[in-house]
Design an enzyme around this catalytic site. Structure first.
Site, PDB file in Angstrom:
ATOM      1  N   HIS A 237      -3.008   4.525  -0.827  1.00 20.40           N
ATOM      2  CA  HIS A 237      -2.046   4.629   0.439  1.00 20.40           C
ATOM      3  C   HIS A 237      -1.405   5.847   0.324  1.00 20.40           C
ATOM      4  O   HIS A 237      -1.180   6.622   1.037  1.00 20.40           O
ATOM      5  CB  HIS A 237      -1.404   3.318   0.784  1.00 20.40           C
ATOM      6  CG  HIS A 237      -0.422   3.436   1.867  1.00 20.40           C
ATOM      7  ND1 HIS A 237      -0.799   2.913   3.230  1.00 20.40           N
ATOM      8  CD2 HIS A 237       0.542   4.028   2.099  1.00 20.40           C
ATOM      9  CE1 HIS A 237       0.213   3.367   3.941  1.00 20.40           C
ATOM     10  NE2 HIS A 237       1.036   4.094   3.565  1.00 20.40           N
ATOM     11  N   GLU A 241      -1.392   9.764   2.031  1.00 14.99           N
ATOM     12  CA  GLU A 241      -0.585  10.250   2.847  1.00 14.99           C
ATOM     13  C   GLU A 241       0.280  11.475   2.405  1.00 14.99           C
ATOM     14  O   GLU A 241       0.516  12.687   3.306  1.00 14.99           O
ATOM     15  CB  GLU A 241       0.795   9.268   3.045  1.00 14.99           C
ATOM     16  CG  GLU A 241       0.528   7.811   3.720  1.00 14.99           C
ATOM     17  CD  GLU A 241       0.054   8.244   5.376  1.00 14.99           C
ATOM     18  OE1 GLU A 241       0.509   9.158   5.883  1.00 14.99           O
ATOM     19  OE2 GLU A 241      -0.909   7.248   5.881  1.00 14.99           O
ATOM     20  N   LYS A 244      -2.312  14.335   2.881  1.00 16.85           N
ATOM     21  CA  LYS A 244      -2.402  14.877   4.322  1.00 16.85           C
ATOM     22  C   LYS A 244      -1.249  15.769   4.432  1.00 16.85           C
ATOM     23  O   LYS A 244      -1.604  16.515   5.254  1.00 16.85           O
ATOM     24  CB  LYS A 244      -2.446  13.552   5.055  1.00 16.85           C
ATOM     25  CG  LYS A 244      -3.935  12.937   5.251  1.00 16.85           C
ATOM     26  CD  LYS A 244      -3.889  11.860   6.302  1.00 16.85           C
ATOM     27  CE  LYS A 244      -2.685  10.624   6.412  1.00 16.85           C
ATOM     28  NZ  LYS A 244      -2.624  10.181   7.404  1.00 16.85           N
ATOM     29  N   ASN A 245      -0.187  15.463   4.175  1.00 15.39           N
ATOM     30  CA  ASN A 245       1.063  16.170   4.352  1.00 15.39           C
ATOM     31  C   ASN A 245       0.861  17.697   3.852  1.00 15.39           C
ATOM     32  O   ASN A 245       1.239  18.748   4.750  1.00 15.39           O
ATOM     33  CB  ASN A 245       2.447  15.526   3.916  1.00 15.39           C
ATOM     34  CG  ASN A 245       2.688  14.333   4.882  1.00 15.39           C
ATOM     35  OD1 ASN A 245       2.349  14.196   5.868  1.00 15.39           O
ATOM     36  ND2 ASN A 245       3.716  13.817   4.281  1.00 15.39           N
TER      37      ASN A 245
END
Ligand code: ADP
Ligand code: MG
Length: 380
Positions: A237, A241, A244-245
């Protein structure tokens, strides 16, 4: 149970403290499964969850500035009350209900109840977020204030703990044993393998979102044999995240530079992107993962905001509809404004942390610290 009896039971149980637990405790509880050991684990969770649920119900009741009156917040509270009722009913009928008398059928009944509860609470993150949006509209506020931010931190942190305990119990009761795994915990979590999976997933989402042939490369530097006891689901997780940023910042920055250049490239698939780097260090206390990008960084005055729930620079927020069908659900590239805040909670949950350092005009470094000690006790 009548509503008033339920309420008085909730306030009674809410006075009890939650019990601390570590990864090590959960491993011990779930190892060498027998009917007896599962029974013990199930008894423990049936006693523990109502305490944690009751704390959250009381907190939802007492939210400041009218947030407690929002429709979506009340919806979530009803789910918590229903689950509290389900579990305390198991406690109070154990000696009389024939389905709960035998250990094997007790184990089965508890596992079934936990599955129902888990499903009931699937949309909690999105529904609470919806409640905050309703509140922002009704109070005409732009920014979440400190009290709301710290409520959300506590609430979602507690949810991570509750979900983890439920997921762990369902897994040890229902799933076949696997080498090096105890429920959802992997005692030899290979950082490189999971990092590679997270990279593939994040790059795939990036390619889909921008319609580009190849997302920026992610260079992975990690010892092959680096393993530790952790919950791979949590690790995935956080990495997903943060990656992706970085991918989004890298692509957006290059697209912008291209648009502004004297001779812009027409086909965006021909644009070259600087790679993102994922570097893993094996320390005695922490495993630290640094994700570095050349995505232009963040203004120093804005950095504190990136940790705020619902803060995003994405123009469109993806559909927050909490009734989404899980099987159709594809993780959005960005736009929910929850990526960093929730990832930091996952990191802190087992004694780690997530930090971000930006060089505006160049790029961003994110440090994910994971505590190697599986004996770290968490109270949430
Ligand atoms: P979301 O990605 O849904 O917007 P996040 O919590 O993941 O929510 O990030 C919040 C905001 O922080 C992003 O919208 C972006 O403006 C900024 N941000 C996060 N990571 C980076 C990065 N690596 N480079 C530049 N900006 C970033
Ligand atoms: Mg994000």
């Amino acid at each position: 149970m009548s509503a008033s009896i339920l309420r008085s039971q909730i306030s009674k149980v809410a006075k009890l403290p939650a019990n601390a637990i570590s990864l090590q405790d959960l491993v011990l509880m779930g190892q060498h499964r027998t009917e007896e050991s599962l029974y013990k684990a199930n008894k423990w969770i049936v006693g523990e969850l109502p305490i944690r649920l009751a704390h959250r119900i009381e907190e939802l009741d007492n939210l400041p500035n009218g947030l407690n009156e929002m429709h979506s917040i009340n919806k979530v509270k009803q789910w918590y009350m229903q689950s509290f009722d389900d579990l305390t009913t198991i406690q109070s009928t154990e000696s009389t209900d024939p389905r709960l008398k035998e250990k094997s059928s007790y184990n089965r009944q508890v596992t079934e109840s936990l599955k129902q509860i888990k499903k009931r609470h699937d949309p909690t993150v999105a529904t609470v977020a919806q409640g905050v949006i309703e509140w922002k509209h009704s109070t005409k506020r732009d920014i979440i204030d400190h009290s709301i931010q710290s409520f959300l931190d506590r609430f979602y942190m507690s949810r991570i703990g509750i979900r983890m305990l439920i997921g762990q119990n369902i897994a040890i009761n229902d799933e076949p044993a696997r080498d090096n795994w105890v429920g959802v915990i992997c005692t030899r979590t290979n950082v490189k393998d999971f990092a590679r999976d997270a990279i593939d997933n994040a790059r795939f989402i990036c390619e889909e979102y921008y319609g580009i042939f190849e997302a920026p490369e992610v260079e992975l530097y990690c010892p092959d044999d680096l393993t530790f006891t952790y919950i791979p689901g949590h690790l995935m997780h956080m990495l997903f995240e943060v990656l992706k940023n970085s991918l989004r910042a890298t692509v957006d920055t290059q697209l912008k530079r291209n648009r502004e250049s004297a001779n812009p490239i027409e086909d965006i698939s021909d644009i070259k992107f600087p790679p993102v780097k994922l570097i893993v260090a094996d320390g005695s206390e922490d495993i630290t993962i640094k994700i570095s990008d050349e995505g232009g960084g963040i203004k120093r005055s804005v950095v504190p905001l990136v940790w705020t729930y619902l803060y995003t620079t994405m123009e469109e927020t993806p559909d927050l509809d909490p009734t989404y069908n899980k099987t159709d659900f594809r993780a959005p590239m960005a736009g929910f404004g929850y990526g960093l805040a929730l990832s930091r909670l996952y990191a802190r949950y087992f004694g780690g942390d997530l930090k971000l350092i930006s060089m505006e005009g160049y790029g961003t470094d994110v440090y994910l610290h994971l505590n190697r000690l599986s004996t770290y006790e968490t109270l949430q």
